[in-house]
Motif scaffolding. Sequence first.
Motif, PDB file in Angstrom:
ATOM      1  N   ILE A   1      -6.236 -10.632  -4.466  1.00 24.51           N
ATOM      2  CA  ILE A   1      -5.791 -11.973  -4.850  1.00 24.51           C
ATOM      3  C   ILE A   1      -4.918 -11.833  -6.099  1.00 24.51           C
ATOM      4  O   ILE A   1      -5.353 -11.230  -7.083  1.00 24.51           O
ATOM      5  CB  ILE A   1      -7.011 -12.878  -5.118  1.00 24.51           C
ATOM      6  N   SER A   2      -3.697 -12.347  -6.039  1.00 21.88           N
ATOM      7  CA  SER A   2      -2.750 -12.151  -7.133  1.00 21.88           C
ATOM      8  C   SER A   2      -2.070 -13.473  -7.471  1.00 21.88           C
ATOM      9  O   SER A   2      -1.680 -14.213  -6.571  1.00 21.88           O
ATOM     10  CB  SER A   2      -1.678 -11.130  -6.730  1.00 21.88           C
ATOM     11  N   CYS A   3      -1.895 -13.723  -8.789  1.00 24.97           N
ATOM     12  CA  CYS A   3      -1.346 -15.010  -9.215  1.00 24.97           C
ATOM     13  C   CYS A   3       0.163 -15.074  -9.043  1.00 24.97           C
ATOM     14  O   CYS A   3       0.743 -16.143  -8.925  1.00 24.97           O
ATOM     15  CB  CYS A   3      -1.729 -15.285 -10.669  1.00 24.97           C
ATOM     16  N   GLY A   4       0.823 -13.903  -9.090  1.00 24.28           N
ATOM     17  CA  GLY A   4       2.271 -13.877  -8.908  1.00 24.28           C
ATOM     18  C   GLY A   4       3.062 -14.088 -10.191  1.00 24.28           C
ATOM     19  O   GLY A   4       4.286 -13.923 -10.194  1.00 24.28           O
TER      20      GLY A   4
ATOM     21  N   GLU B   1       4.359  -9.504 -12.209  1.00 24.30           N
ATOM     22  CA  GLU B   1       5.816  -9.371 -12.383  1.00 24.30           C
ATOM     23  C   GLU B   1       6.254  -7.910 -12.272  1.00 24.30           C
ATOM     24  O   GLU B   1       7.357  -7.625 -11.822  1.00 24.30           O
ATOM     25  CB  GLU B   1       6.239  -9.915 -13.747  1.00 24.30           C
ATOM     26  N   GLU B   2       5.361  -6.994 -12.655  1.00 25.33           N
ATOM     27  CA  GLU B   2       5.665  -5.557 -12.535  1.00 25.33           C
ATOM     28  C   GLU B   2       5.338  -5.030 -11.128  1.00 25.33           C
ATOM     29  O   GLU B   2       5.345  -3.819 -10.900  1.00 25.33           O
ATOM     30  CB  GLU B   2       4.837  -4.756 -13.549  1.00 25.33           C
ATOM     31  N   GLU B   3       4.980  -5.933 -10.225  1.00 21.36           N
ATOM     32  CA  GLU B   3       4.588  -5.593  -8.848  1.00 21.36           C
ATOM     33  C   GLU B   3       3.318  -4.740  -8.790  1.00 21.36           C
ATOM     34  O   GLU B   3       3.104  -3.982  -7.854  1.00 21.36           O
ATOM     35  CB  GLU B   3       5.736  -4.918  -8.086  1.00 21.36           C
ATOM     36  N   LEU B   4       2.489  -4.858  -9.837  1.00 26.98           N
ATOM     37  CA  LEU B   4       1.179  -4.190  -9.825  1.00 26.98           C
ATOM     38  C   LEU B   4       0.140  -5.238  -9.433  1.00 26.98           C
ATOM     39  O   LEU B   4      -0.741  -5.613 -10.210  1.00 26.98           O
ATOM     40  CB  LEU B   4       0.890  -3.595 -11.212  1.00 26.98           C
ATOM     41  N   TYR B   5       0.288  -5.730  -8.193  1.00 27.30           N
ATOM     42  CA  TYR B   5      -0.438  -6.933  -7.781  1.00 27.30           C
ATOM     43  C   TYR B   5      -1.957  -6.780  -7.810  1.00 27.30           C
ATOM     44  O   TYR B   5      -2.671  -7.729  -8.084  1.00 27.30           O
ATOM     45  CB  TYR B   5       0.006  -7.359  -6.375  1.00 27.30           C
TER      46      TYR B   5
ATOM     47  N   TYR C   1      -3.801 -19.081  -4.699  1.00 27.48           N
ATOM     48  CA  TYR C   1      -2.425 -18.593  -4.913  1.00 27.48           C
ATOM     49  C   TYR C   1      -1.718 -18.375  -3.567  1.00 27.48           C
ATOM     50  O   TYR C   1      -1.176 -17.306  -3.288  1.00 27.48           O
ATOM     51  CB  TYR C   1      -2.421 -17.296  -5.715  1.00 27.48           C
ATOM     52  N   ALA C   2      -1.743 -19.423  -2.749  1.00 25.15           N
ATOM     53  CA  ALA C   2      -1.305 -19.269  -1.354  1.00 25.15           C
ATOM     54  C   ALA C   2       0.177 -18.944  -1.220  1.00 25.15           C
ATOM     55  O   ALA C   2       0.613 -18.428  -0.187  1.00 25.15           O
ATOM     56  CB  ALA C   2      -1.640 -20.539  -0.574  1.00 25.15           C
ATOM     57  N   ASP C   3       0.970 -19.253  -2.265  1.00 33.25           N
ATOM     58  CA  ASP C   3       2.394 -18.889  -2.184  1.00 33.25           C
ATOM     59  C   ASP C   3       2.610 -17.404  -2.442  1.00 33.25           C
ATOM     60  O   ASP C   3       3.698 -16.877  -2.224  1.00 33.25           O
ATOM     61  CB  ASP C   3       3.199 -19.696  -3.215  1.00 33.25           C
ATOM     62  N   VAL C   4       1.593 -16.715  -2.955  1.00 30.13           N
ATOM     63  CA  VAL C   4       1.762 -15.310  -3.341  1.00 30.13           C
ATOM     64  C   VAL C   4       1.117 -14.357  -2.323  1.00 30.13           C
ATOM     65  O   VAL C   4       1.665 -13.311  -2.013  1.00 30.13           O
ATOM     66  CB  VAL C   4       1.117 -15.060  -4.735  1.00 30.13           C
ATOM     67  N   GLY C   5      -0.041 -14.744  -1.773  1.00 28.35           N
ATOM     68  CA  GLY C   5      -0.798 -13.812  -0.947  1.00 28.35           C
ATOM     69  C   GLY C   5      -0.390 -13.718   0.510  1.00 28.35           C
ATOM     70  O   GLY C   5       0.217 -12.728   0.942  1.00 28.35           O
ATOM     71  N   PRO C   6      -0.700 -14.731   1.305  1.00 27.03           N
ATOM     72  CA  PRO C   6      -0.599 -14.591   2.757  1.00 27.03           C
ATOM     73  C   PRO C   6       0.831 -14.337   3.244  1.00 27.03           C
ATOM     74  O   PRO C   6       1.777 -14.815   2.641  1.00 27.03           O
ATOM     75  CB  PRO C   6      -1.070 -15.957   3.284  1.00 27.03           C
ATOM     76  N   ILE C   7       0.950 -13.595   4.305  1.00 26.93           N
ATOM     77  CA  ILE C   7       2.262 -13.391   4.940  1.00 26.93           C
ATOM     78  C   ILE C   7       2.277 -14.152   6.259  1.00 26.93           C
ATOM     79  O   ILE C   7       1.341 -14.059   7.060  1.00 26.93           O
ATOM     80  CB  ILE C   7       2.592 -11.898   5.149  1.00 26.93           C
ATOM     81  N   GLU C   8       3.339 -14.943   6.444  1.00 29.92           N
ATOM     82  CA  GLU C   8       3.448 -15.738   7.660  1.00 29.92           C
ATOM     83  C   GLU C   8       3.946 -14.860   8.807  1.00 29.92           C
ATOM     84  O   GLU C   8       4.849 -14.042   8.631  1.00 29.92           O
ATOM     85  CB  GLU C   8       4.427 -16.900   7.421  1.00 29.92           C
ATOM     86  N   ILE C   9       3.312 -15.023   9.962  1.00 28.15           N
ATOM     87  CA  ILE C   9       3.736 -14.283  11.158  1.00 28.15           C
ATOM     88  C   ILE C   9       4.474 -15.275  12.053  1.00 28.15           C
ATOM     89  O   ILE C   9       3.863 -16.187  12.615  1.00 28.15           O
ATOM     90  CB  ILE C   9       2.524 -13.702  11.920  1.00 28.15           C
TER      91      ILE C   9
ATOM     92  N   THR D   1      -4.654  -1.417  -3.434  1.00 28.20           N
ATOM     93  CA  THR D   1      -3.276  -1.503  -2.939  1.00 28.20           C
ATOM     94  C   THR D   1      -2.525  -2.697  -3.521  1.00 28.20           C
ATOM     95  O   THR D   1      -3.066  -3.807  -3.570  1.00 28.20           O
ATOM     96  CB  THR D   1      -3.314  -1.629  -1.408  1.00 28.20           C
ATOM     97  N   HIS D   2      -1.291  -2.460  -3.929  1.00 27.68           N
ATOM     98  CA  HIS D   2      -0.417  -3.547  -4.395  1.00 27.68           C
ATOM     99  C   HIS D   2       0.193  -4.216  -3.169  1.00 27.68           C
ATOM    100  O   HIS D   2       1.357  -4.001  -2.820  1.00 27.68           O
ATOM    101  CB  HIS D   2       0.637  -2.987  -5.342  1.00 27.68           C
ATOM    102  N   MET D   3      -0.637  -5.001  -2.474  1.00 31.40           N
ATOM    103  CA  MET D   3      -0.364  -5.447  -1.111  1.00 31.40           C
ATOM    104  C   MET D   3       1.016  -6.079  -0.913  1.00 31.40           C
ATOM    105  O   MET D   3       1.705  -5.780   0.056  1.00 31.40           O
ATOM    106  CB  MET D   3      -1.442  -6.450  -0.694  1.00 31.40           C
ATOM    107  N   GLN D   4       1.398  -6.971  -1.848  1.00 34.64           N
ATOM    108  CA  GLN D   4       2.633  -7.737  -1.630  1.00 34.64           C
ATOM    109  C   GLN D   4       3.878  -6.852  -1.561  1.00 34.64           C
ATOM    110  O   GLN D   4       4.892  -7.270  -1.023  1.00 34.64           O
ATOM    111  CB  GLN D   4       2.803  -8.797  -2.717  1.00 34.64           C
ATOM    112  N   ARG D   5       3.794  -5.633  -2.094  1.00 32.82           N
ATOM    113  CA  ARG D   5       4.945  -4.725  -1.977  1.00 32.82           C
ATOM    114  C   ARG D   5       5.196  -4.311  -0.526  1.00 32.82           C
ATOM    115  O   ARG D   5       6.312  -3.945  -0.162  1.00 32.82           O
ATOM    116  CB  ARG D   5       4.645  -3.426  -2.719  1.00 32.82           C
ATOM    117  N   TYR D   6       4.115  -4.303   0.260  1.00 31.88           N
ATOM    118  CA  TYR D   6       4.199  -3.630   1.568  1.00 31.88           C
ATOM    119  C   TYR D   6       4.200  -4.569   2.765  1.00 31.88           C
ATOM    120  O   TYR D   6       4.525  -4.156   3.878  1.00 31.88           O
ATOM    121  CB  TYR D   6       3.012  -2.653   1.713  1.00 31.88           C
TER     122      TYR D   6
END
Length: 388
Positions: free
Chosen positions: A88-91, A97-101, A147-155, A334-339
């Motif tokens: 869970i990351s605030c974004g 900001e350093e992508e260390l989610y 933080y739904a704008d930061v976490g989930p990825i839409e399929i 894992t810094h999930m949002q990077r991947y």
Amino acid sequence: MQALTWHGEKDIRVSEVPKPEIVEPTDVIVEITATAICGSDLHLYNDKMPGMREGDVLGHEPMGEVVEVGDEVESLEVGDRVVVPFTISCGSCWFCEEELYSLCDNSNPNAEMARKMMGQSPAGLFGFSHLLGGYAGGQAEYLRVPYADVGPIEIESDIPDEQVLFLSDVFPTGYMAAENADIEDEDTVAVWGCGPVGQFAIQSAQMMGANQVVAIDRVPERLEMASEHGDAETINYEHADVYDQLMSMTGGRGPDRCIDAVGTEAHGTGLDGVSDRVKEGAKLQDDRPYVLREAIKCCRKGGTLSVPGVYLGRANVPFGPLMNKALTVKTGQTHMQRYLDPLLGTIEEGEIDPSFIISHRVGLEDGPEMYRTFNDKADDCIKVVMEP
Ligand SMILES: [Zn+2]
Ligand SMILES: [Zn+2]
């Protein structure tokens, strides 16, 4: 709603719990369509993780449909299909900001507890103890996602759930493990542990141009999978000495890159393995770092040790050999949002179909039984997917 809840060592139950509600305007509620049991959930099952409380809802590998949206959420609407990453990351903090989610400074409401233990708190995680936020998990009919704008990825495509579900954790985790290993062409990469994270680390190492990948485990089906899907050479550590084998495969130099995809509950062999269990039982250490020690011993001088495997507390690790052999260690959640975006791309383009790891497809009501089966490595169990 129904959910899988934790009640102590080897005691998981199907319980009726309140349906989650929007708490913050940046939350969404997701109706879960598929959710997996992770190898790291077994640390909870075996009561190794501090900060668990009776009745905690488990699970951190879910996906589903957005059914409710907080006022300030901009990127998701009711009806969107999403995969929810386990961190869970605030974004917006320095780390995000350093992508260390996975090191987010804002997402663990119990940061003080974690700070006492570690000096600083990592990000909150779904369904993974009060030490890491006390968030209800996704082995349930519904999940609140902060933080739904930061976490989930839409399929957006109609690709089946089971092909994208593992974007929630094990595919990105295996991928980051391989990335952390700094793989170069001509490298030999040794991977301890052929569970899902190990399988994806093996495949990712191949994608990154490894010359040779060696998979180490004791479960024949898992080794077979690593060979068949990941084109790996295999070592069954119950039948062969891992150090000797790796030395003979690398002309005596040792593997360039070593990945520990086992973590805290390694099944060591010989006296060293027994010694870990004794120290753990006497509370002299919190982990059984057998694999970590073996990887430090086997890795070539100047090589890299990547650790996606979960460790929990104090462990007896030989720092002298690590220093004198000039090894580099990289680790972390894992810094999930990077991947998420790039790996969804590899799935949609057909480069990889992550569903090959699924061994069991069941309903939520079979969860407690499946935890047992998975923990015992019975019935060729490697990955359980539940449809609530
Ligand atoms: Zn997981
Ligand atoms: Zn943050």
